[in-house]
Write a protein that holds these residues in place. Structure first.
Motif, PDB file in Angstrom:
ATOM      1  N   UNK A 110       1.160  -1.162  -0.089  1.00  0.00           N
ATOM      2  CA  UNK A 110       0.063  -0.032   0.139  1.00  0.00           C
ATOM      3  C   UNK A 110       1.005   1.295  -0.149  1.00  0.00           C
ATOM      4  N   UNK A 111       2.049   1.313   0.815  1.00  0.00           N
ATOM      5  CA  UNK A 111       2.697   2.631   0.938  1.00  0.00           C
ATOM      6  C   UNK A 111       3.462   2.498  -0.039  1.00  0.00           C
ATOM      7  N   UNK A 112       4.094   1.463  -1.366  1.00  0.00           N
ATOM      8  CA  UNK A 112       5.100   1.153  -1.906  1.00  0.00           C
ATOM      9  C   UNK A 112       3.484   2.582  -3.456  1.00  0.00           C
ATOM     10  N   UNK A 113       1.861   1.903  -3.147  1.00  0.00           N
ATOM     11  CA  UNK A 113       1.709   2.122  -4.315  1.00  0.00           C
ATOM     12  C   UNK A 113       1.600   3.366  -4.546  1.00  0.00           C
ATOM     13  N   UNK A 146      -3.085  12.771  -5.095  1.00  0.00           N
ATOM     14  CA  UNK A 146      -3.107  11.075  -5.093  1.00  0.00           C
ATOM     15  C   UNK A 146      -3.386  11.660  -6.848  1.00  0.00           C
ATOM     16  N   UNK A 147      -3.569  12.061  -6.903  1.00  0.00           N
ATOM     17  CA  UNK A 147      -3.360  13.267  -9.224  1.00  0.00           C
ATOM     18  C   UNK A 147      -2.484  14.572  -9.180  1.00  0.00           C
ATOM     19  N   UNK A 148      -1.738  14.875  -7.720  1.00  0.00           N
ATOM     20  CA  UNK A 148      -0.603  15.697  -8.497  1.00  0.00           C
ATOM     21  C   UNK A 148      -1.429  16.874  -8.699  1.00  0.00           C
ATOM     22  N   UNK A 149      -2.392  17.260  -8.505  1.00  0.00           N
ATOM     23  CA  UNK A 149      -3.588  18.311  -8.743  1.00  0.00           C
ATOM     24  C   UNK A 149      -3.458  19.796  -7.550  1.00  0.00           C
ATOM     25  N   UNK A 150      -1.770  18.923  -6.544  1.00  0.00           N
ATOM     26  CA  UNK A 150      -1.823  20.347  -5.577  1.00  0.00           C
ATOM     27  C   UNK A 150      -1.704  22.063  -6.518  1.00  0.00           C
ATOM     28  N   UNK A 151      -0.945  22.355  -7.054  1.00  0.00           N
ATOM     29  CA  UNK A 151      -0.389  23.527  -7.563  1.00  0.00           C
ATOM     30  C   UNK A 151      -1.817  23.666  -8.468  1.00  0.00           C
ATOM     31  N   UNK A 152      -3.064  23.366  -8.897  1.00  0.00           N
ATOM     32  CA  UNK A 152      -3.804  23.696  -9.286  1.00  0.00           C
ATOM     33  C   UNK A 152      -4.910  24.027  -8.466  1.00  0.00           C
ATOM     34  N   UNK A 153      -4.850  23.097  -7.247  1.00  0.00           N
ATOM     35  CA  UNK A 153      -5.756  23.857  -5.785  1.00  0.00           C
ATOM     36  C   UNK A 153      -4.894  25.274  -5.855  1.00  0.00           C
ATOM     37  N   UNK A 157      -8.520  -0.107   0.554  1.00  0.00           N
ATOM     38  CA  UNK A 157     -10.261   0.502   0.084  1.00  0.00           C
ATOM     39  C   UNK A 157     -10.278   1.770   0.534  1.00  0.00           C
ATOM     40  N   UNK A 158      -9.687   2.833   1.358  1.00  0.00           N
ATOM     41  CA  UNK A 158     -10.029   3.570   1.455  1.00  0.00           C
ATOM     42  C   UNK A 158      -9.650   5.178   0.997  1.00  0.00           C
ATOM     43  N   UNK A 159      -8.066   4.335   0.834  1.00  0.00           N
ATOM     44  CA  UNK A 159      -6.944   5.874   0.006  1.00  0.00           C
ATOM     45  C   UNK A 159      -6.934   5.125  -1.251  1.00  0.00           C
ATOM     46  N   UNK A 160      -7.806   3.801  -1.914  1.00  0.00           N
ATOM     47  CA  UNK A 160      -7.627   4.037  -3.376  1.00  0.00           C
ATOM     48  C   UNK A 160      -6.684   3.839  -3.822  1.00  0.00           C
ATOM     49  N   UNK A 161      -5.657   2.543  -2.960  1.00  0.00           N
ATOM     50  CA  UNK A 161      -4.533   2.544  -4.198  1.00  0.00           C
ATOM     51  C   UNK A 161      -4.921   0.863  -4.429  1.00  0.00           C
ATOM     52  N   UNK A 162      -4.459   0.933  -6.026  1.00  0.00           N
ATOM     53  CA  UNK A 162      -4.364  -0.218  -6.910  1.00  0.00           C
ATOM     54  C   UNK A 162      -3.821  -1.518  -6.546  1.00  0.00           C
ATOM     55  N   UNK A 163      -3.927  -1.965  -5.424  1.00  0.00           N
ATOM     56  CA  UNK A 163      -3.476  -3.239  -5.150  1.00  0.00           C
ATOM     57  C   UNK A 163      -3.868  -4.299  -6.018  1.00  0.00           C
ATOM     58  N   UNK A 164      -2.767  -5.636  -7.006  1.00  0.00           N
ATOM     59  CA  UNK A 164      -3.253  -7.046  -6.712  1.00  0.00           C
ATOM     60  C   UNK A 164      -3.252  -7.703  -6.119  1.00  0.00           C
ATOM     61  N   UNK A 165      -4.122  -8.272  -5.545  1.00  0.00           N
ATOM     62  CA  UNK A 165      -4.020  -9.766  -4.805  1.00  0.00           C
ATOM     63  C   UNK A 165      -4.145 -10.347  -5.056  1.00  0.00           C
ATOM     64  N   UNK A 204       2.187   6.048  -7.388  1.00  0.00           N
ATOM     65  CA  UNK A 204       1.205   6.573  -7.686  1.00  0.00           C
ATOM     66  C   UNK A 204       1.038   5.225  -8.444  1.00  0.00           C
ATOM     67  N   UNK A 205       1.124   3.973  -8.384  1.00  0.00           N
ATOM     68  CA  UNK A 205       1.646   2.890  -9.357  1.00  0.00           C
ATOM     69  C   UNK A 205       1.208   1.767  -8.433  1.00  0.00           C
ATOM     70  N   UNK A 206       0.439   0.776 -10.061  1.00  0.00           N
ATOM     71  CA  UNK A 206       0.273  -0.659  -8.965  1.00  0.00           C
ATOM     72  C   UNK A 206       0.813  -1.374  -7.896  1.00  0.00           C
ATOM     73  N   UNK A 207       0.176  -2.131  -7.071  1.00  0.00           N
ATOM     74  CA  UNK A 207       1.588  -2.972  -6.241  1.00  0.00           C
ATOM     75  C   UNK A 207       1.194  -4.028  -6.328  1.00  0.00           C
TER      76      UNK A 207
END
Length: 533
Positions: A55-58, A213-220, A86-94, A62-65
């Motif tokens: 989870x931390x790796x993903x 997660x989207x790296x949209x901080x600067x636009x915010x 689940x609640x961090x929307x981490x793309x884990x393939x278990x 920003x990619x899957x694990x």
């Protein structure tokens, strides 16, 4: 002809999944026996730590694990870590090993009966292929499903005799496939939202983890500055989507209905971007919104949009949405927001390091772009008051509130982002849930810095006891644990400190080390038995 295992590894390589987090059992050995040399196997000593490392790796990359678990027992051990993913929307393939196909119905040892139901309803999708030939396609589907909006973990159970079977020749087409999401805001929606923001007399922004997660901080930041609007982070924040020393920043919203509503007083429009509405925690009922306040939510997760009890919602990728709104709104005529005051003077303690002092020293001596993985809930107020988080991806916290995420996730995040220093800020109660990850950090010489904040008690529970009026209850204290001895036993250098000067020296040594380090920081006055005074 290629085997199912060989084609599956080609698919994983094509998707960038060459790091496998796991703890193997007999059902998994036939898969691992075929692992190519360009793959890395990261062994964890408990499945909960394995999932949290992935989870931390993903989250950091920003990619899957990719995770390899052991049948039903290993999958069960992983459930606590899975709730955070689940609640961090981490793309884990278990993936989990299954018994030989012909024996599953007999419920032989290590058969995962009704395997697809085991991880539900946590995962986005769960499958056990109907035949060996369908394993590669199912794994490919799992990767794409995990990555498509809204991201999240998936689960595949594979009978272990499938791996040696011949693959369908057409499965060679799978590694070359691409699947991309779409459906950004329409121009009509952008125009409508821009007009709504321009008409607002006193708008307010609430930002969530999808922004970071989207790296949209600067636009915010651009949107907040154009609107001259204050910015809150959504309650129960697992990421930090906005610089904490920007004049617009107001902090993290409290996780209670009444207190959130109070924070919205005087604002006619609340725009929530990249967060659910809302993840409350303590039960303090009240009106969801003050009279005359309208709320609009933009989220990538249709489930978040559908289950919100109030407000209007738009489902769309938050990065392009923020950019479009920042480009489209007019610069407000409202006066500029006042600059934030200086950092408050940190409180100190006579025989320990007060959390205020600890975070002030960390801010001063850690790298500016450090990535903090935090699982010390009782020190949250001190953390947010003293830290200066400027860069995207600087803060990770267990999204479901389940303990055991922090220490392994810090190890996984450092593995995924060797270009940034990762600092784990872990409570002594939390540390015990994922302590085995220290062995993995030592084994792979991962230069993560772990701070264990030792106060001898479950501080967050004591606070909740006051909220709920339960008084003193059993199981609140965890005295007498020597984390330096535990760390050394796993092969990680460690020392204990109880004053600020000693902490600075220990931190400087840890930051210059070429492997992991642990610093036990005494953050409360402890009695001779190791408990809080």
């Amino acid at each position: 002809m290629a085997t199912v295992a060989e084609v599956t590894y080609r698919i994983l390589r094509a998707r960038g999944l060459t790091t496998i987090f796991g703890n193997p059992g007999s059902n998994e050995l036939p898969f691992l026996a075929h692992m190519p040399e360009d793959f890395t196997y990261v062994l964890g000593l408990h499945e909960g730590a394995v999932v949290s490392m992935a989870d931390g790796f993903a989250l950091a990359t920003g990619g899957p694990a990719f995770v390899n678990l052991h049948a039903a027992s290993g999958s069960g051990n992983a459930m606590g870590g899975l709730t955070n993913a689940v609640y961090s929307h981490s793309p884990l393939v278990l993936t989990a090993g299954q018994q030989v196909r012909s024996t599953i119905g007999q419920e032989v040892m290590l058969a995962n009966v009704d395997a697809t139901a085991l991880p539900q309803p946590l995962v986005k999708w769960s499958s056990e292929p109907a035949c060996a030939a369908d394993v590669p396609r199912t794994i490919d589907q799992a990767v794409h499903t995990a990555l498509l909006p809204a991201r999240g973990p998936v689960y595949v159970s594979v009978p272990y005799d499938d791996w040696a079977a011949d693959a369908d020749p057409d499965s060679e087409l799978l590694p070359g496939r691409t699947v991309r999401g779409g459906a950004s805001l329409s121009q009509e929606q952008v125009t409508e939202l821009v007009a709504l923001l321009d008409r607002a007399q006193n708008p307010l922004l609430v930002l969530g983890p999808q922004v970071d997660a989207a790296g949209a901080n600067a636009d915010a930041v651009r949107l907040a500055e154009a609107l001259r609007a204050p910015v809150w982070i959504a309650p129960s924040a697992p990421r930090c989507p906005f610089p904490t020393r920007h004049p617009a920043f107001r902090g993290v919203l409290p996780a209670a209905v009444r207190e959130v509503s109070t924070a919205f007083e005087g604002h006619d429009l609340v725009l929530v971007v990249g967060a659910p509405v809302f993840r409350y925690h303590q039960y303090l009922p009240g009106r969801y919104l003050p009279e005359g306040t309208r709320l609009v939510q933009i989220t990538e997760d249709p489930k978040e949009a559908a289950r919100a009890p109030f407000g209007d919602a738009v489902v769309a990728p938050v990065g392009p949405a923020l950019a479009a709104l920042a480009d489209g709104v007019s610069v407000a005529a409202r006066p500029p927001l006042p600059a934030l005051p200086p950092f408050p003077a940190p409180r100190t303690s006579p025989h320990s390091v007060h959390p205020d002092e600890l975070f002030a020293l960390l801010r001063e001596h850690a790298p500016d772009d450090a990535l903090y993985v935090v699982e010390s809930t009782s020190t949250a107020a001190s953390f947010w008051s003293q830290m200066d988080l400027r860069e995207p991806g600087s803060y990770l916290f267990p999204a479901s509130g389940g303990l055991g995420f922090g220490l392994p996730a810090a190890v996984g995040a450092q593995l995924g982002r060797p270009d940034r220093q990762v600092v784990g800020v872990i409570g002594d109660g939390s540390a015990n849930y994922g302590i085995t990850a220290l062995w993995t950090a030592a084994r792979h010489r991962i230069p993560v810095v772990i701070l264990v904040l030792k106060n001898g008690t479950y501080g967050a529970l004591r606070w909740f006891g006051e909220v709920l009026g339960t008084g003193e209850t059993p199981g609140m204290d965890v005295p007498g644990i020597d984390f330096t001895a535990l760390a050394r036993g796993y092969g990680v250098p460690a020392r204990s400190v109880s004053d600020g000067a000693a902490f600075v020296l220990a931190l400087k040594d840890a930051l210059s080390a070429d492997g992991p380090s642990l610093i036990e920081v005494v953050t409360a006055d402890l009695d001779e038995e190791g408990g809080p005074r």
